[in-house]
Design a protein around this motif. Structure first.
Motif, mmCIF file in Angstrom:
data_model
loop_
_atom_site.group_PDB
_atom_site.id
_atom_site.type_symbol
_atom_site.label_atom_id
_atom_site.label_comp_id
_atom_site.label_asym_id
_atom_site.label_seq_id
_atom_site.Cartn_x
_atom_site.Cartn_y
_atom_site.Cartn_z
ATOM 1 N N GLY A 12 13.768 8.795 17.501
ATOM 2 C CA GLY A 12 14.674 9.294 16.475
ATOM 3 C C GLY A 12 14.036 10.321 15.566
ATOM 4 N N PRO A 13 14.799 10.832 14.605
ATOM 5 C CA PRO A 13 14.300 11.830 13.676
ATOM 6 C C PRO A 13 13.539 11.176 12.517
ATOM 7 N N ALA A 14 12.965 12.010 11.654
ATOM 8 C CA ALA A 14 12.373 11.507 10.418
ATOM 9 C C ALA A 14 13.474 10.910 9.542
ATOM 10 N N LEU A 15 13.197 9.769 8.941
ATOM 11 C CA LEU A 15 14.145 9.090 8.061
ATOM 12 C C LEU A 15 13.644 9.138 6.620
ATOM 13 N N ASP A 16 14.564 8.940 5.693
ATOM 14 C CA ASP A 16 14.259 9.105 4.270
ATOM 15 C C ASP A 16 13.670 7.813 3.702
ATOM 16 N N PHE A 17 12.353 7.768 3.615
ATOM 17 C CA PHE A 17 11.656 6.616 3.055
ATOM 18 C C PHE A 17 11.901 6.478 1.555
ATOM 19 N N SER A 18 12.176 7.588 0.861
ATOM 20 C CA SER A 18 12.319 7.542 -0.597
ATOM 21 C C SER A 18 13.543 6.761 -1.039
ATOM 22 N N ARG A 19 14.486 6.501 -0.125
ATOM 23 C CA ARG A 19 15.635 5.669 -0.501
ATOM 24 C C ARG A 19 15.233 4.228 -0.751
ATOM 25 N N LEU A 20 14.060 3.850 -0.277
ATOM 26 C CA LEU A 20 13.568 2.495 -0.488
ATOM 27 C C LEU A 20 12.850 2.435 -1.836
ATOM 28 N N SER A 21 13.616 2.652 -2.903
ATOM 29 C CA SER A 21 13.020 2.743 -4.235
ATOM 30 C C SER A 21 13.970 2.211 -5.287
ATOM 31 N N ASP A 22 13.421 1.979 -6.491
ATOM 32 C CA ASP A 22 14.230 1.577 -7.639
ATOM 33 C C ASP A 22 15.258 2.637 -7.994
ATOM 34 N N ASP A 23 14.979 3.871 -7.649
ATOM 35 C CA ASP A 23 15.694 5.018 -8.210
ATOM 36 C C ASP A 23 16.817 5.534 -7.321
ATOM 37 N N HIS A 24 17.119 4.820 -6.253
ATOM 38 C CA HIS A 24 18.208 5.202 -5.362
ATOM 39 C C HIS A 24 19.222 4.073 -5.329
ATOM 40 N N GLY A 25 20.478 4.424 -5.233
ATOM 41 C CA GLY A 25 21.515 3.399 -5.138
ATOM 42 C C GLY A 25 22.199 3.167 -6.473
#
Length: 532
Positions: A484-497
């Motif tokens: 697969g492609p590169a995925l967004d690791f930064s979504r695994l944070s306090d600051d997303h969602g």
């Protein structure tokens, strides 16, 4: 002098409570829905830290089943009365509601790594409690909440005297301080004839800070310092952001330190994100002519490198963990041989699949903290799934609404439609064993890629994290092959969602069996390496 490099505890080590007992410094941190509950680290020089144990039994009944994500055990406060360690903390059972729905507990031990007393519930006004010991008396500090319509969620700091033996309240609870800006996390100390309240201010995000108030009497009235002791709310360029939730500690030679939480953001097109979670840092402190604590370097921004008044005392290399001890962590319950078995196949971990990844009850997941913005995880898994309800693999985890996983599972033959658990198919092949790469992000689960693998062979899975990107791979014919492609690791944070989040990214292994809870997967060679 010793030069320390902040954060001193890196990756998901928030709400530090820093104390000194003799030559040792101890830090207890929040564990939320994770086990082990309330990890404690120790150091002699403030620069080199080691895991010293955890507060065993902090979760009444040995379980946090059902607590919400980012609920569970918040902001423990560690203290020492000259004979025993004390810890007070809150188990939070609702997040983001007008009601706190929580219970505050107190436990004691003669050694942090030893047996802790069964937790006893005390007055539970709010979260982030602390204990203050003086002349044989015991005081409980806390935040109070007014849940009524029009009430203040953060309605001030209160104190209650407790009986040292029974922990029953002595007299009435007293209000110490209210403030227009959100204040919480009170810590109390006495210095130079003053009682000082060290307060977390502004919430635990980008507006976070440390504010100090003082009084000649323990029960007040308290006056606020006109300026913060610590914050980064005024400068998004400071390397250590979200600085707040502090505690002052005196060294043996009369110098002062501030332990506090902080975070190291990634700067992404979507804004600043901190997938490593909130971490623990230490600053040097002096007292000004008016008797207020100030950062030694001036101003109120935290320093990355700090000279501290200790002799360097490097620790020996950590021994490899035995069984499933630290740095392994598990969700809402400690690992149990009934689902996490390390004896049936020496050198392997056998996970029995249970609930799916969104369960708050029975997750067969083991994970370790990601501590740097560059990281790599790898594991070999051997399993034989025979239905799509069975899966096992490698996961980058924040919570059930934010994770990336590469799983060994089952799928219909290519070209045949999904027909449910009773699929028999038309090809006569019995389906296929595949690696399925899944991205989960707040209500949206997306299968990114599917790759066929041999049915009976062990397969090595891996993921490489570079800043905000995570790239999964597996080993085929001795070489890494991207999936697969590169995925967004930064979504695994306090600051997303859209919901409150308070933990940090983890890398680990998991298994599920949604029907029979009998499917097992064997894992070996798990490796997580992190570099700055």
């Amino acid at each position: 002098m010793t030069l320390l490099h902040n954060p001193v505890l890196r990756g998901f080590a928030p709400d530090p409570s820093l104390i000194r007992v003799g030559d040792w410094y101890y830090v207890a941190t929040s564990s939320f829905e994770w086990f082990p509950t309330i990890p404690v680290h120790r150091s002699r020089d403030l620069a080199h830290w080691e895991y010293a144990g955890h507060v065993r039994g902090a979760a009444p009944g040995g379980s946090l089943a059902g607590v919400p994500d980012s609920g569970g055990i918040w902001a423990p406060s560690l203290s020492w009365d000259g004979e025993r360690f004390w810890v007070t903390y809150t188990v939070v059972r609702s997040v983001g509601t007008p009601y706190f729905d929580l219970d505050t507990y107190v436990s004691t031990a003669t050694e942090v790594s030893g047996a802790w007393s069964a937790p006893r519930r005390v007055a539970s006004h709010g979260f982030d409690p602390a204990l203050f010991h003086e002349d044989g008396r015991l005081w409980l500090l806390n935040l109070q909440n007014d849940h009524r319509p029009g009430g203040r969620r953060f309605a001030g700091i209160v104190v209650t005297e407790l009986d040292r033996e029974t922990l029953a309240p002595l007299g009435r609870t007293r209000l110490l301080l209210q403030h227009d800006r959100l204040i919480e996390g009170p810590k109390l100390l006495r210095h130079a004839g003053w009682y000082y309240l060290v307060l977390a201010e502004g919430g635990t995000g980008w507006e976070h800070g440390v504010r100090v108030a003082r009084s000649r009497e323990l029960t007040g009235p308290y006056e606020l310092d006109e300026r913060p002791l610590l914050t980064t709310r005024d400068d998004p360029g400071v390397p250590l952001q979200k600085a707040g939730h502090g505690e002052l500690v005196e060294t043996p030679d009369g110098q002062w330190l501030l332990g506090h939480l902080t975070a190291r953001p990634l700067h992404t097109p979507q804004g600043r994100r901190c997938p490593l979670g909130r971490e623990t840092a230490i600053q040097a402190v002096t007292w000004d002519a008016e008797g207020w604590p100030r950062l030694r370097q001036g101003g109120w921004h935290p320093a990355v490198e700090v000279d501290v008044p200790t002799r360097p005392h490097p620790l020996p290399p950590a021994a490899p963990p035995e069984g499933l001890s630290w740095p392994w962590s598990s969700l809402r319950e400690p690992p149990d041989p009934s689902w996490a078995d390390t004896t049936s196949r020496p050198g392997w971990i056998r996970l029995r699949g249970r609930h799916g990844p969104e369960s708050r009850w029975a997750s067969s997941l083991l994970a370790q903290r990601v501590t740097e913005h560059r990281a790599e995880a790898e594991v070999t898994v051997e399993a034989r799934p025979v239905t799509f309800t069975q899966a096992a693999g490698l996961v980058l985890w924040y919570n059930p609404e934010a994770y990336l996983s590469l799983d060994l599972t089952w799928a219909e033959p290519e070209g045949e439609r999904q027909c449910g658990q009773q699929w028999r198919g038309t090809s006569g092949t019995g389906g296929r064993t595949v690696l399925s790469l899944v991205e989960r992000d707040e209500g949206d689960t997306r299968q990114v890629a599917v790759v066929d693998v041999p049915v009976a062979a062990a397969v090595t899975l891996g993921v490489t994290v570079e800043g905000a990107e995570a790239r999964f791979w597996h080993v085929r014919d001795g070489a890494r092959t991207s999936i697969g492609p590169a995925l967004d690791f930064s979504r695994l944070s306090d600051d997303h969602g859209s919901r409150l989040r308070f933990t940090g990214a983890m890398a680990g292994i998991h298994a599920r069996d949604l029907v029979d809870a009998a499917f097992t997967a064997d894992f070996t060679g798990f490796r997580l390496t992190c570099s700055g």
